[in-house]
Motif scaffolding. Structure first.
Motif, mmCIF file in Angstrom:
data_model
loop_
_atom_site.group_PDB
_atom_site.id
_atom_site.type_symbol
_atom_site.label_atom_id
_atom_site.label_comp_id
_atom_site.label_asym_id
_atom_site.label_seq_id
_atom_site.Cartn_x
_atom_site.Cartn_y
_atom_site.Cartn_z
ATOM 1 N N TYR A 125 48.271 -45.596 1.484
ATOM 2 C CA TYR A 125 47.557 -46.851 1.238
ATOM 3 C C TYR A 125 46.438 -46.960 2.271
ATOM 4 N N SER A 126 45.224 -47.136 1.801
ATOM 5 C CA SER A 126 44.079 -47.166 2.715
ATOM 6 C C SER A 126 43.169 -48.340 2.389
ATOM 7 N N ALA A 127 42.546 -48.882 3.444
ATOM 8 C CA ALA A 127 41.567 -49.957 3.300
ATOM 9 C C ALA A 127 40.193 -49.409 3.654
ATOM 10 N N VAL A 128 39.223 -49.675 2.779
ATOM 11 C CA VAL A 128 37.862 -49.186 2.977
ATOM 12 C C VAL A 128 36.906 -50.378 2.972
ATOM 13 N N ALA A 129 36.123 -50.483 4.039
ATOM 14 C CA ALA A 129 35.110 -51.532 4.129
ATOM 15 C C ALA A 129 33.806 -50.999 3.538
ATOM 16 N N VAL A 130 33.312 -51.715 2.538
ATOM 17 C CA VAL A 130 32.080 -51.285 1.851
ATOM 18 C C VAL A 130 30.918 -52.132 2.365
ATOM 19 N N THR A 131 29.881 -51.444 2.848
ATOM 20 C CA THR A 131 28.682 -52.115 3.360
ATOM 21 C C THR A 131 27.466 -51.584 2.618
ATOM 22 N N SER A 132 26.346 -52.180 2.920
ATOM 23 C CA SER A 132 25.101 -51.741 2.279
ATOM 24 C C SER A 132 24.692 -50.351 2.745
ATOM 25 N N THR A 133 25.236 -49.935 3.883
ATOM 26 C CA THR A 133 24.868 -48.622 4.423
ATOM 27 C C THR A 133 25.925 -47.546 4.162
ATOM 28 N N GLY A 134 27.028 -47.941 3.506
ATOM 29 C CA GLY A 134 28.059 -46.942 3.221
ATOM 30 C C GLY A 134 29.475 -47.500 3.383
ATOM 31 N N ASP A 135 30.447 -46.629 3.168
ATOM 32 C CA ASP A 135 31.861 -47.009 3.256
ATOM 33 C C ASP A 135 32.438 -46.598 4.612
ATOM 34 N N LYS A 136 33.349 -47.432 5.122
ATOM 35 C CA LYS A 136 34.000 -47.132 6.396
ATOM 36 C C LYS A 136 35.514 -47.380 6.267
ATOM 37 N N PRO A 137 36.333 -46.335 6.431
ATOM 38 C CA PRO A 137 37.788 -46.536 6.421
ATOM 39 C C PRO A 137 38.204 -47.377 7.632
ATOM 40 N N VAL A 138 39.047 -48.396 7.392
ATOM 41 C CA VAL A 138 39.470 -49.260 8.490
ATOM 42 C C VAL A 138 40.995 -49.298 8.646
ATOM 43 N N SER A 139 41.727 -48.741 7.691
ATOM 44 C CA SER A 139 43.188 -48.653 7.814
ATOM 45 C C SER A 139 43.706 -47.574 6.872
ATOM 46 N N GLU A 140 44.813 -46.947 7.300
ATOM 47 C CA GLU A 140 45.444 -45.959 6.423
ATOM 48 C C GLU A 140 46.925 -45.851 6.784
ATOM 49 N N TYR A 141 47.785 -46.038 5.798
ATOM 50 C CA TYR A 141 49.232 -45.962 5.972
ATOM 51 C C TYR A 141 49.805 -44.909 5.024
ATOM 52 N N LYS A 142 50.613 -44.016 5.561
ATOM 53 C CA LYS A 142 51.371 -43.108 4.709
ATOM 54 C C LYS A 142 52.767 -43.704 4.549
ATOM 55 N N VAL A 143 53.028 -44.277 3.384
ATOM 56 C CA VAL A 143 54.244 -45.051 3.152
ATOM 57 C C VAL A 143 55.275 -44.184 2.419
ATOM 58 N N THR A 144 56.491 -44.142 2.980
ATOM 59 C CA THR A 144 57.611 -43.458 2.349
ATOM 60 C C THR A 144 58.732 -44.468 2.146
ATOM 61 N N VAL A 145 59.110 -44.684 0.895
ATOM 62 C CA VAL A 145 60.178 -45.623 0.564
ATOM 63 C C VAL A 145 61.471 -44.828 0.360
ATOM 64 N N GLN A 146 62.518 -45.216 1.067
ATOM 65 C CA GLN A 146 63.791 -44.500 1.003
ATOM 66 C C GLN A 146 64.928 -45.459 0.648
ATOM 67 N N GLY A 147 65.885 -44.938 -0.104
ATOM 68 C CA GLY A 147 67.069 -45.722 -0.438
ATOM 69 C C GLY A 147 68.050 -45.728 0.712
#
Length: 272
Positions: free
Chosen positions: A97-119
């Protein structure tokens, strides 16, 4: 040479934009996703994506959320801007799951989570298979740490209330991918079954078992005592029956013993 290496690392970090954060979540639980950095100047909107392709939620610059891809009721939005709560996660929700900030000059990643769901992992049972006791201050404990599809055996030696595990901590990976461990913590033997999101345990106090085993009689001794008591009862019953029969016979013969009655009968004269 080192200057070029440092510059290369800086370029890589800037290109990557953010560091992936591994997160393990128990099935059915919720997860809060937040920005790792403040949105850049000139922000147009922030997208939360899964696996860097599918846009789940889009926030405008004011922080208002628009759900673009979701099952109803799966998202909640806390007061802090651009954050998302994923509800009731299941194994199929695992991913990046990643968050990308979009601006007039381009995209910038601001968060990234590698999520593993386990029972949840299954319960475990720690059992003492055998206690080899030399005296009340020394014994060897043979134990089994068991779950529904795997088990580990280990031996612990206790001398003067100080215990140690032969061969050190024992562990193995179960067929479900969880970890099964048996180890010693102070004087406590712990059986642990866990994955990254859940765990179950069972334990026993090692030093107490030596004392209890020395105080209790052995199984063989108990069997011998029970057999001896039963034998005494049986012999007593047989003797009692014979005494009762003997007394009845005496009464029928006028108080004479069977031997005296036999001798008297031998002197009788039979006439026709």
């Amino acid at each position: 040479m080192s200057l070029f290496v440092i510059l290369g690392l800086l370029v890589c970090i800037q290109a990557q934009g953010t560091i992936e954060t591994p997160v393990f979540v128990l099935k059915g639980r919720d997860l809060l996703l937040e920005l790792h950095a403040d949105p850049p100047e000139g922000l147009l909107y922030v997208d939360w994506k899964i696996n860097k392709t599918v846009i789940l939620v889009r926030f405008d610059r004011s922080g208002k959320a628009d759900i673009l891809h979701s099952v109803p009721g799966r998202f909640e939005f806390p007061e802090n801007k651009f954050s998302v709560i994923l509800k009731n996660l299941q194994e199929v929700d695992s991913g990046v799951y990643s968050a990308v900030a979009v601006t007039s000059t381009g995209d910038k990643p601001v968060s990234e989570y590698k999520v593993t769901v386990q029972g949840p992992v299954s319960p475990v049972k720690l059992t003492v298979d055998r206690v080899d006791s030399r005296c009340s201050e020394s014994c060897d404990l043979h134990v089994t740490c068991r779950t529904h599809n795997s088990h580990i055996n280990s031996t612990f030696r206790c001398v003067d209330q100080v215990c140690s595990q032969e061969g050190g901590e024992r562990s193995e990976v179960t067929t479900s991918g969880a970890s099964l461990q048996v180890y010693l913590l102070n004087s406590t033997i712990i059986c642990n079954h866990s994955n990254q999101a859940h765990w179950t345990q069972d334990f026993i106090i090692a030093e107490h078992l030596c004392y209890l085993n020395a105080e209790l009689p052995s199984v063989f001794l108990v069997k011998m005592v029970v057999f001896s008591v039963a034998l005494i009862i049986m012999v007593s019953a047989v003797i009692t029956v014979h005494l009762v029969d003997f007394k009845k016979h005496q009464e029928r013969n006028g108080g004479q013993t069977p031997h005296a009655a036999l001798e008297e009968s031998s002197h009788l004269k039979v006439t026709f």
